[in-house]
Design a protein around this motif. Structure first.
Motif, mmCIF file in Angstrom:
data_model
loop_
_atom_site.group_PDB
_atom_site.id
_atom_site.type_symbol
_atom_site.label_atom_id
_atom_site.label_comp_id
_atom_site.label_asym_id
_atom_site.label_seq_id
_atom_site.Cartn_x
_atom_site.Cartn_y
_atom_site.Cartn_z
ATOM 1 N N PRO A 6 0.818 -1.210 0.000
ATOM 2 C CA PRO A 6 0.000 0.000 0.000
ATOM 3 C C PRO A 6 0.855 1.265 0.000
ATOM 4 C CG PRO A 6 0.028 -1.003 2.172
ATOM 5 C CD PRO A 6 0.760 -1.936 1.251
ATOM 6 N N ASN A 7 0.302 2.320 -0.587
ATOM 7 C CA ASN A 7 1.003 3.598 -0.572
ATOM 8 C C ASN A 7 0.579 4.383 0.674
ATOM 9 O OD1 ASN A 7 -1.501 4.817 -1.121
ATOM 10 N ND2 ASN A 7 -1.139 4.815 -3.312
ATOM 11 N N CYS A 8 1.132 5.565 0.855
ATOM 12 C CA CYS A 8 0.859 6.361 2.062
ATOM 13 C C CYS A 8 -0.631 6.672 2.215
ATOM 14 C CB CYS A 8 1.667 7.649 2.038
ATOM 15 S SG CYS A 8 3.443 7.395 2.242
ATOM 16 N N ARG A 9 -1.290 7.000 1.137
ATOM 17 C CA ARG A 9 -2.716 7.320 1.213
ATOM 18 C C ARG A 9 -3.519 6.114 1.721
ATOM 19 N NH1 ARG A 9 -6.116 10.791 -2.936
ATOM 20 N NH2 ARG A 9 -4.264 11.991 -2.561
ATOM 21 N N GLU A 10 -3.203 4.943 1.194
ATOM 22 C CA GLU A 10 -3.902 3.734 1.619
ATOM 23 C C GLU A 10 -3.589 3.395 3.074
ATOM 24 O OE1 GLU A 10 -2.512 0.951 -1.267
ATOM 25 O OE2 GLU A 10 -3.781 1.754 -2.851
ATOM 26 N N VAL A 11 -2.340 3.557 3.471
ATOM 27 C CA VAL A 11 -1.959 3.270 4.855
ATOM 28 C C VAL A 11 -2.664 4.221 5.810
ATOM 29 C CG1 VAL A 11 -0.022 3.327 6.488
ATOM 30 C CG2 VAL A 11 0.219 2.152 4.299
ATOM 31 N N THR A 12 -2.726 5.486 5.458
ATOM 32 C CA THR A 12 -3.430 6.461 6.292
ATOM 33 C C THR A 12 -4.889 6.064 6.456
ATOM 34 O OG1 THR A 12 -1.955 8.231 5.580
ATOM 35 C CG2 THR A 12 -4.081 8.890 6.482
ATOM 36 N N ARG A 13 -5.520 5.674 5.364
ATOM 37 C CA ARG A 13 -6.924 5.248 5.425
ATOM 38 C C ARG A 13 -7.075 4.020 6.315
ATOM 39 N NH1 ARG A 13 -10.027 1.561 3.346
ATOM 40 N NH2 ARG A 13 -8.438 0.686 1.982
ATOM 41 N N ARG A 14 -6.159 3.092 6.197
ATOM 42 C CA ARG A 14 -6.246 1.861 6.995
ATOM 43 C C ARG A 14 -5.976 2.123 8.469
ATOM 44 N NH1 ARG A 14 -3.307 -2.084 2.630
ATOM 45 N NH2 ARG A 14 -5.023 -2.057 1.147
ATOM 46 N N VAL A 15 -5.053 3.000 8.772
ATOM 47 C CA VAL A 15 -4.775 3.345 10.173
ATOM 48 C C VAL A 15 -6.022 3.970 10.799
ATOM 49 C CG1 VAL A 15 -3.445 4.909 11.667
ATOM 50 C CG2 VAL A 15 -2.277 3.545 9.924
ATOM 51 N N LEU A 16 -6.680 4.859 10.067
ATOM 52 C CA LEU A 16 -7.915 5.464 10.579
ATOM 53 C C LEU A 16 -9.035 4.431 10.684
ATOM 54 C CD1 LEU A 16 -7.784 8.816 8.592
ATOM 55 C CD2 LEU A 16 -7.512 8.525 11.067
ATOM 56 N N LEU A 17 -9.141 3.551 9.710
ATOM 57 C CA LEU A 17 -10.157 2.510 9.722
ATOM 58 C C LEU A 17 -9.943 1.560 10.899
ATOM 59 C CD1 LEU A 17 -12.570 1.238 8.236
ATOM 60 C CD2 LEU A 17 -10.918 -0.079 6.901
ATOM 61 N N ALA A 18 -8.700 1.297 11.238
ATOM 62 C CA ALA A 18 -8.379 0.392 12.345
ATOM 63 C C ALA A 18 -8.880 0.924 13.683
ATOM 64 C CB ALA A 18 -6.878 0.140 12.399
ATOM 65 N N GLU A 19 -9.181 2.215 13.743
ATOM 66 C CA GLU A 19 -9.756 2.786 14.957
ATOM 67 C C GLU A 19 -11.169 2.245 15.198
ATOM 68 O OE1 GLU A 19 -8.650 5.787 16.955
ATOM 69 O OE2 GLU A 19 -6.764 4.904 16.280
ATOM 70 N N GLU A 20 -11.852 1.872 14.131
ATOM 71 C CA GLU A 20 -13.251 1.473 14.219
ATOM 72 C C GLU A 20 -13.490 -0.010 14.000
ATOM 73 O OE1 GLU A 20 -15.258 3.843 11.372
ATOM 74 O OE2 GLU A 20 -14.476 5.713 12.169
ATOM 75 N N THR A 21 -12.604 -0.671 13.265
ATOM 76 C CA THR A 21 -12.808 -2.066 12.909
ATOM 77 C C THR A 21 -11.469 -2.787 12.834
ATOM 78 O OG1 THR A 21 -13.862 -3.547 11.314
ATOM 79 C CG2 THR A 21 -12.763 -1.615 10.423
ATOM 80 N N ARG A 22 -11.508 -4.091 12.920
ATOM 81 C CA ARG A 22 -10.280 -4.885 12.831
ATOM 82 C C ARG A 22 -9.923 -5.095 11.364
ATOM 83 N NH1 ARG A 22 -6.953 -8.041 15.772
ATOM 84 N NH2 ARG A 22 -6.266 -10.030 14.904
ATOM 85 N N LEU A 23 -8.677 -4.807 11.034
ATOM 86 C CA LEU A 23 -8.200 -5.000 9.672
ATOM 87 C C LEU A 23 -7.930 -6.482 9.430
ATOM 88 C CD1 LEU A 23 -5.603 -2.090 9.413
ATOM 89 C CD2 LEU A 23 -7.980 -2.088 8.657
ATOM 90 N N SER A 24 -7.987 -6.873 8.171
ATOM 91 C CA SER A 24 -7.651 -8.251 7.819
ATOM 92 C C SER A 24 -6.151 -8.461 8.034
ATOM 93 C CB SER A 24 -8.006 -8.529 6.362
ATOM 94 O OG SER A 24 -7.125 -7.825 5.496
ATOM 95 N N LEU A 25 -5.753 -9.712 8.083
ATOM 96 C CA LEU A 25 -4.337 -10.025 8.253
ATOM 97 C C LEU A 25 -3.513 -9.409 7.126
ATOM 98 C CD1 LEU A 25 -2.042 -11.488 9.671
ATOM 99 C CD2 LEU A 25 -2.609 -13.522 8.336
#
Length: 62
Positions: free
Chosen positions: A4-23
């Motif tokens: 993932p690029n920085c934009r995707e990582v930022t989105r995933r870090v924020l998403l991880a606040e609300e839900t569990r990310l996949s492995l």
């Protein structure tokens, strides 16, 4: 693309606040954090804001 690029990582870090990310998502974020300087800083700032917000809520309830 390798990961993932920085934009995707930022989105995933924020998403991880609300839900569990996949492995796969968690591994992608971790790998990216090893090779990027900006994203770990963003994650640290987000954690700092989260802690400050929690302290403010506790303070305002007193």
């Amino acid at each position: 693309m390798l990961g993932p690029n920085c934009r995707e990582v930022t989105r995933r870090v924020l998403l991880a606040e609300e839900t569990r990310l996949s492995l796969r998502e968690r591994l992608g974020v971790r790998f990216h954090m090893l090779i990027c300087k900006a994203c770990p800083t963003f994650a640290e700032q987000l954690a700092l804001m989260r802690r400050a917000s929690a302290r403010w809520r506790r303070y305002s309830e007193e």
